[in-house]
Scaffold this active site. Structure first.
Site, PDB file in Angstrom:
ATOM      1  N   PRO A   1      83.981  40.780  61.447  1.00  0.00           N
ATOM      2  CA  PRO A   1      84.318  41.244  59.773  1.00  0.00           C
ATOM      3  C   PRO A   1      85.451  42.027  59.882  1.00  0.00           C
ATOM      4  O   PRO A   1      86.536  42.404  60.575  1.00  0.00           O
ATOM      5  CB  PRO A   1      83.431  42.674  59.945  1.00  0.00           C
ATOM      6  CG  PRO A   1      83.521  43.388  61.493  1.00  0.00           C
ATOM      7  CD  PRO A   1      83.173  41.441  61.958  1.00  0.00           C
ATOM      8  N   MET A   2      86.364  41.032  58.165  1.00  0.00           N
ATOM      9  CA  MET A   2      87.725  41.636  58.051  1.00  0.00           C
ATOM     10  C   MET A   2      87.976  42.178  57.352  1.00  0.00           C
ATOM     11  O   MET A   2      87.270  41.504  55.469  1.00  0.00           O
ATOM     12  CB  MET A   2      88.157  40.091  58.545  1.00  0.00           C
ATOM     13  CG  MET A   2      88.571  39.711  59.763  1.00  0.00           C
ATOM     14  SD  MET A   2      88.799  37.930  60.408  1.00  0.00           S
ATOM     15  CE  MET A   2      87.304  36.914  59.755  1.00  0.00           C
TER      16      MET A   2
ATOM     17  N   GLY B   1      84.341  45.447  55.977  1.00  0.00           N
ATOM     18  CA  GLY B   1      83.436  46.689  55.490  1.00  0.00           C
ATOM     19  C   GLY B   1      83.663  46.882  54.431  1.00  0.00           C
ATOM     20  O   GLY B   1      84.789  46.721  53.082  1.00  0.00           O
TER      21      GLY B   1
ATOM     22  N   GLN C   1      78.797  45.076  56.481  1.00  0.00           N
ATOM     23  CA  GLN C   1      79.260  46.027  57.568  1.00  0.00           C
ATOM     24  C   GLN C   1      79.667  47.372  56.301  1.00  0.00           C
ATOM     25  O   GLN C   1      80.399  47.303  55.801  1.00  0.00           O
ATOM     26  CB  GLN C   1      81.181  45.451  58.501  1.00  0.00           C
ATOM     27  CG  GLN C   1      81.544  46.893  59.185  1.00  0.00           C
ATOM     28  CD  GLN C   1      82.681  46.902  59.479  1.00  0.00           C
ATOM     29  OE1 GLN C   1      83.737  46.859  59.158  1.00  0.00           O
ATOM     30  NE2 GLN C   1      82.442  46.454  60.880  1.00  0.00           N
TER      31      GLN C   1
ATOM     32  N   HIS D   1      79.564  50.075  61.115  1.00  0.00           N
ATOM     33  CA  HIS D   1      80.938  50.527  61.497  1.00  0.00           C
ATOM     34  C   HIS D   1      80.730  51.868  62.589  1.00  0.00           C
ATOM     35  O   HIS D   1      81.913  53.022  61.807  1.00  0.00           O
ATOM     36  CB  HIS D   1      82.322  49.868  60.468  1.00  0.00           C
ATOM     37  CG  HIS D   1      84.046  49.674  60.994  1.00  0.00           C
ATOM     38  ND1 HIS D   1      83.907  49.809  62.454  1.00  0.00           N
ATOM     39  CD2 HIS D   1      85.115  49.278  60.186  1.00  0.00           C
ATOM     40  CE1 HIS D   1      85.087  49.043  62.272  1.00  0.00           C
ATOM     41  NE2 HIS D   1      85.502  49.018  61.497  1.00  0.00           N
TER      42      HIS D   1
ATOM     43  N   TYR E   1      87.328  55.062  62.734  1.00  0.00           N
ATOM     44  CA  TYR E   1      86.864  55.689  61.853  1.00  0.00           C
ATOM     45  C   TYR E   1      85.639  56.416  61.561  1.00  0.00           C
ATOM     46  O   TYR E   1      85.611  56.714  63.232  1.00  0.00           O
ATOM     47  CB  TYR E   1      86.244  54.023  61.033  1.00  0.00           C
ATOM     48  CG  TYR E   1      87.205  52.969  60.664  1.00  0.00           C
ATOM     49  CD1 TYR E   1      88.419  53.252  59.605  1.00  0.00           C
ATOM     50  CD2 TYR E   1      87.275  52.119  60.919  1.00  0.00           C
ATOM     51  CE1 TYR E   1      89.125  52.570  59.418  1.00  0.00           C
ATOM     52  CE2 TYR E   1      88.044  51.023  60.578  1.00  0.00           C
ATOM     53  CZ  TYR E   1      89.326  51.654  59.944  1.00  0.00           C
ATOM     54  OH  TYR E   1      90.002  50.658  59.948  1.00  0.00           O
TER      55      TYR E   1
END
Length: 384
Positions: A38-39, A72, A115, A182, A187
């Site tokens: 995930p980016m 995300g 995500q 996530h 976070y």
């Protein structure tokens, strides 16, 4: 037309053959062991993923990736994140955009999960998305220990929990093959775990079992809502944004105290995020234990499938990926293969290498590693 990517190719590099074995777990049926990490991209105006986003993920599926984990995507909480251009997992427009993404990836024989993301205190003091809504976190404490925003009242946690569940249900309804939560990098869920950002005294803070309580409740509530066969992946990390020496677990025993309740609550696959997949997680442990990476420890302690990640296929760690000197050359996968054959992980997530080269997996499978496109910071500035 579905791409023919499951063919055994004669000139596949024999060192990586094992990474092209199929993988199946609950709702995830993968053609190989490669995942797209995930980016965050910020290319979804008003939180709506458009046709360009669908094409972006389709290219990676067409390039041979077994599992795509999306960037995300915000859960339906008004303080979930700071940027209006990050996609969301709510509203009819956003969900229709995600349905298009899912269909495009499936058309190429790929599997895709979103995500689910809440940034917590990392939303900052001046968010551009919902700027009138205060930033909220477990204790109103930023990653550097300063005061920022406010803490969640205990009574508000039920509403926050409902937002996580709503996003997960939306993901299933859209047609995603599972979800990833996530819980890493400082976070929201990670902020509950870390003693620096969680000093609550209401049963959700203090001891390690208390700090893991809210993430466990999120997993448990989602599992009840999506059913037993919908795969739940949980991403966690020791390090935080700009806090690379941070640790939620100082020993394997403490790590087990975090991970076991999450698995018992319904997590199917664990995704320990590291900056370098080959680095040992607990160097003070004797013998081979002192060389075992975080993915290896995660699998040993829980027994569930594990995803490894961290500078795969590149020669420079990602801390410089966002600056002018962040270019990286392609690197060999000998250590990755050794870890896999030792049983340290089940899947491997590839990040920057897939930004620069959507065909990275396919080229590896067909023995064309000399054609891999090196990562350049320019790749982050355009849709590719």
């Amino acid at each position: 037309m579905t791409a023919e990517l499951d063919i055994v190719v004669a000139d596949t590099d024999p060192k990586t053959d094992s990474l092209f074995e199929p993988f199946a777990h609950k709702s995830l049926k993968l053609r190989n062991r490669f995942a797209m990490a995930p980016m965050t991209r910020g290319f979804s105006p008003n939180g709506i993923p458009g046709e360009d986003v669908a094409a972006y993920y389709r290219r990676r599926a067409a390039g041979g990736v077994g599992l795509i984990i999306t960037e995300g995507t915000y859960i339906p909480d008004p303080a979930a994140g700071p940027m209006p251009s990050v996609p969301r997992l709510y509203s009819s427009e956003s969900l229709e955009g995600w349905r298009r993404v899912v269909d495009e990836v499936h058309a190429e024989g790929g599997v895709i999960i979103p995500q689910l993301w809440h940034t917590g205190v990392e939303r900052g003091e001046r968010p551009r998305f919902n700027p009138d809504v205060p930033t909220v976190s477990p204790s109103g404490i930023a990653l550097d220990g300063s005061t920022l925003g406010r803490a969640f009242e205990t009574a508000e946690l039920d509403t926050l929990l409902e937002a996580w569940v709503a996003a997960a249900v939306n993901a299933k309804d859209v047609g995603f093959d599972g979800i990833e939560l996530h819980g890493a990098h400082g976070y929201l869920l990670d902020e509950f775990l870390w003693d620096r950002t969680n000093v609550r005294d209401d049963g959700y803070g203090g001891s390690l079992p208390a700090r893991v309580r809210f993430p466990v409740e999120v997993v448990s509530a989602i599992r009840a809502a999506v059913g037993p066969e919908f795969a739940i992946v949980y991403r966690f990390s020791q390090w935080k944004s700009n806090q690379y020496d941070a640790r939620i677990a100082n020993t394997p025993t403490e790590l087990e105290q975090i991970l076991t309740p999450l698995v018992d609550a319904g997590v199917d696959i664990l995704h320990p995020s590291t900056r370098r997949h080959w680095e040992p997680a607990f160097e003070d442990e004797p013998g081979r234990d002192g060389t075992l990476g975080l993915a290896g420890w995660t699998k040993r302690l829980t027994g569930v499938p594990t995803i490894t990640v961290g500078s795969v296929g590149l020669d420079r760690v990602f801390t410089t990926a966002f600056t002018d000197d962040g270019d990286s050359r392609a690197a060999g996968l000998e250590e990755l293969v050794r870890q896999y054959e030792n049983g340290d992980f089940d899947l491997v997530a590839v990040g920057r290498a897939l930004i620069s080269d959507p065909q990275w997996v396919r080229k590896l499978q067909t023995g064309r590693t000399d054609e891999h496109i090196p990562f350049s910071t320019e790749h982050r500035k355009v849709l590719h």
